[in-house]
Write a protein that holds these residues in place. Sequence first.
Motif, PDB file in Angstrom:
ATOM      1  N   ILE A   5       3.977 -20.020   6.850  1.00  0.00           N
ATOM      2  CA  ILE A   5       4.971 -19.505   7.795  1.00  0.00           C
ATOM      3  C   ILE A   5       6.248 -19.112   7.055  1.00  0.00           C
ATOM      4  N   SER A   6       6.658 -19.900   6.075  1.00  0.00           N
ATOM      5  CA  SER A   6       7.854 -19.577   5.300  1.00  0.00           C
ATOM      6  C   SER A   6       7.694 -18.265   4.552  1.00  0.00           C
ATOM      7  N   LEU A   7       6.545 -18.078   3.902  1.00  0.00           N
ATOM      8  CA  LEU A   7       6.307 -16.827   3.178  1.00  0.00           C
ATOM      9  C   LEU A   7       6.333 -15.627   4.110  1.00  0.00           C
ATOM     10  N   LEU A   8       5.702 -15.770   5.258  1.00  0.00           N
ATOM     11  CA  LEU A   8       5.597 -14.648   6.193  1.00  0.00           C
ATOM     12  C   LEU A   8       6.912 -14.318   6.879  1.00  0.00           C
ATOM     13  N   THR A   9       7.693 -15.320   7.177  1.00  0.00           N
ATOM     14  CA  THR A   9       8.876 -15.074   8.002  1.00  0.00           C
ATOM     15  C   THR A   9      10.193 -15.023   7.234  1.00  0.00           C
ATOM     16  N   LEU A  10      10.303 -15.731   6.134  1.00  0.00           N
ATOM     17  CA  LEU A  10      11.583 -15.813   5.452  1.00  0.00           C
ATOM     18  C   LEU A  10      11.747 -14.821   4.307  1.00  0.00           C
ATOM     19  N   CYS A  11      10.695 -14.557   3.549  1.00  0.00           N
ATOM     20  CA  CYS A  11      10.833 -13.690   2.371  1.00  0.00           C
ATOM     21  C   CYS A  11      11.192 -12.247   2.719  1.00  0.00           C
ATOM     22  N   PRO A  12      10.445 -11.563   3.579  1.00  0.00           N
ATOM     23  CA  PRO A  12      10.818 -10.165   3.864  1.00  0.00           C
ATOM     24  C   PRO A  12      12.216 -10.000   4.461  1.00  0.00           C
ATOM     25  N   PRO A  13      12.603 -10.765   5.473  1.00  0.00           N
ATOM     26  CA  PRO A  13      13.968 -10.582   5.992  1.00  0.00           C
ATOM     27  C   PRO A  13      15.048 -10.921   4.964  1.00  0.00           C
ATOM     28  N   PHE A  14      14.777 -11.905   4.106  1.00  0.00           N
ATOM     29  CA  PHE A  14      15.753 -12.272   3.091  1.00  0.00           C
ATOM     30  C   PHE A  14      16.020 -11.098   2.155  1.00  0.00           C
ATOM     31  N   VAL A  15      14.953 -10.425   1.704  1.00  0.00           N
ATOM     32  CA  VAL A  15      15.116  -9.290   0.797  1.00  0.00           C
ATOM     33  C   VAL A  15      15.873  -8.160   1.494  1.00  0.00           C
ATOM     34  N   PHE A  23       5.290  -5.279   7.204  1.00  0.00           N
ATOM     35  CA  PHE A  23       5.131  -6.333   8.205  1.00  0.00           C
ATOM     36  C   PHE A  23       4.456  -5.778   9.458  1.00  0.00           C
ATOM     37  N   PHE A  24       4.893  -4.595   9.904  1.00  0.00           N
ATOM     38  CA  PHE A  24       4.278  -3.979  11.085  1.00  0.00           C
ATOM     39  C   PHE A  24       2.868  -3.465  10.780  1.00  0.00           C
ATOM     40  N   TYR A  53      -2.205 -14.213   7.707  1.00  0.00           N
ATOM     41  CA  TYR A  53      -1.915 -14.263   6.276  1.00  0.00           C
ATOM     42  C   TYR A  53      -3.090 -13.744   5.446  1.00  0.00           C
ATOM     43  N   GLN A  54      -4.313 -14.153   5.786  1.00  0.00           N
ATOM     44  CA  GLN A  54      -5.484 -13.765   5.006  1.00  0.00           C
ATOM     45  C   GLN A  54      -6.111 -12.460   5.481  1.00  0.00           C
ATOM     46  N   GLY A  55      -5.840 -12.071   6.700  1.00  0.00           N
ATOM     47  CA  GLY A  55      -6.442 -10.858   7.242  1.00  0.00           C
ATOM     48  C   GLY A  55      -7.670 -11.175   8.074  1.00  0.00           C
ATOM     49  N   MET A  56      -7.959 -10.265   8.992  1.00  0.00           N
ATOM     50  CA  MET A  56      -9.095 -10.455   9.898  1.00  0.00           C
ATOM     51  C   MET A  56     -10.366  -9.767   9.393  1.00  0.00           C
ATOM     52  N   GLU A  57     -10.203  -8.740   8.557  1.00  0.00           N
ATOM     53  CA  GLU A  57     -11.352  -7.965   8.099  1.00  0.00           C
ATOM     54  C   GLU A  57     -11.419  -7.970   6.579  1.00  0.00           C
ATOM     55  N   LEU A  58     -12.647  -7.937   6.073  1.00  0.00           N
ATOM     56  CA  LEU A  58     -12.840  -7.859   4.635  1.00  0.00           C
ATOM     57  C   LEU A  58     -12.597  -6.441   4.134  1.00  0.00           C
ATOM     58  N   TYR A  59     -13.092  -5.451   4.870  1.00  0.00           N
ATOM     59  CA  TYR A  59     -12.938  -4.040   4.499  1.00  0.00           C
ATOM     60  C   TYR A  59     -12.401  -3.248   5.692  1.00  0.00           C
ATOM     61  N   PRO A  60     -11.106  -3.330   5.982  1.00  0.00           N
ATOM     62  CA  PRO A  60     -10.587  -2.599   7.143  1.00  0.00           C
ATOM     63  C   PRO A  60     -10.596  -1.090   6.908  1.00  0.00           C
ATOM     64  N   ARG A  61     -11.069  -0.361   7.901  1.00  0.00           N
ATOM     65  CA  ARG A  61     -11.139   1.099   7.818  1.00  0.00           C
ATOM     66  C   ARG A  61     -10.667   1.712   9.122  1.00  0.00           C
ATOM     67  N   ILE A  62     -10.171   2.945   9.003  1.00  0.00           N
ATOM     68  CA  ILE A  62      -9.913   3.764  10.176  1.00  0.00           C
ATOM     69  C   ILE A  62     -10.921   4.889  10.099  1.00  0.00           C
ATOM     70  N   GLY A  63     -11.780   4.970  11.086  1.00  0.00           N
ATOM     71  CA  GLY A  63     -12.858   5.950  11.025  1.00  0.00           C
ATOM     72  C   GLY A  63     -13.867   5.543   9.970  1.00  0.00           C
ATOM     73  N   LYS A  64     -14.606   6.514   9.495  1.00  0.00           N
ATOM     74  CA  LYS A  64     -15.658   6.224   8.524  1.00  0.00           C
ATOM     75  C   LYS A  64     -15.165   6.294   7.080  1.00  0.00           C
ATOM     76  N   ASN A  65     -14.170   7.151   6.827  1.00  0.00           N
ATOM     77  CA  ASN A  65     -13.814   7.450   5.441  1.00  0.00           C
ATOM     78  C   ASN A  65     -12.477   6.899   4.955  1.00  0.00           C
TER      79      ASN A  65
END
Length: 199
Positions: free
Chosen positions: A18-28, A126-127, A156-168
């Motif tokens: 939670i600290s990595l996700l919420t504090l680092c980007p806004p701090f920078v 982040f978005f 943090y880890q992601g929901m998909e191993l190989y995320p794609r939009i469409g086929k390519n």
Amino acid sequence: MAEAKTVHSSALTYFSLISLLTLCPPFVILLWVFVTNLGLPKAAWKIIACYAAFEAAALQLFLPGKTVEGPISPTGNRSVYKANGLQAYAVMLITYLSIWWFGIFDPAIVYDHLGEIYSALIFGTFFFCIFLYIKGHVAPSSTNSGSCGNIIIDFYQGMELYPRIGKNFDMKVFSNCRFGMMSWAVLAVTYCIKQMTCL
């Protein structure tokens, strides 16, 4: 089956994530805004959008390349990729140097707005991660997706191993290889050009 022992407690693990996700980007972002007192100008967003569009459209989707298959995943899927990284690298650098040489774009602008660009990238990333998280739940690209049941770890880890939009359009190739790694070479050229203009 015995439960695996971890080095840290679950509470410390969750606190760290939670600290990595919420504090680092806004701090920078806040650090840059307070140091420069400028905010995020539109120039940074335009530079990022143009670079991303060129990387995605011209290099990843339309530049030809040999079709190769990735490794077989634990669920039996095999991703297909277009092996055109070297060609994309050459086209990117030739295009970047050409638009500078012919006076279409001054790369020194990138150097001058680098802090704003980095802040905008952190904010935008982040978005992008929120989009990938929702996409992994709503419209996964393959069966190489799923939830561990914890929203923080899933994000943090992601929901998909190989995320794609469409086929390519492979989003991992785009973010890591095309947008990320190629920007290293572009930034090196940018620094050289900026140094030449300061001499």
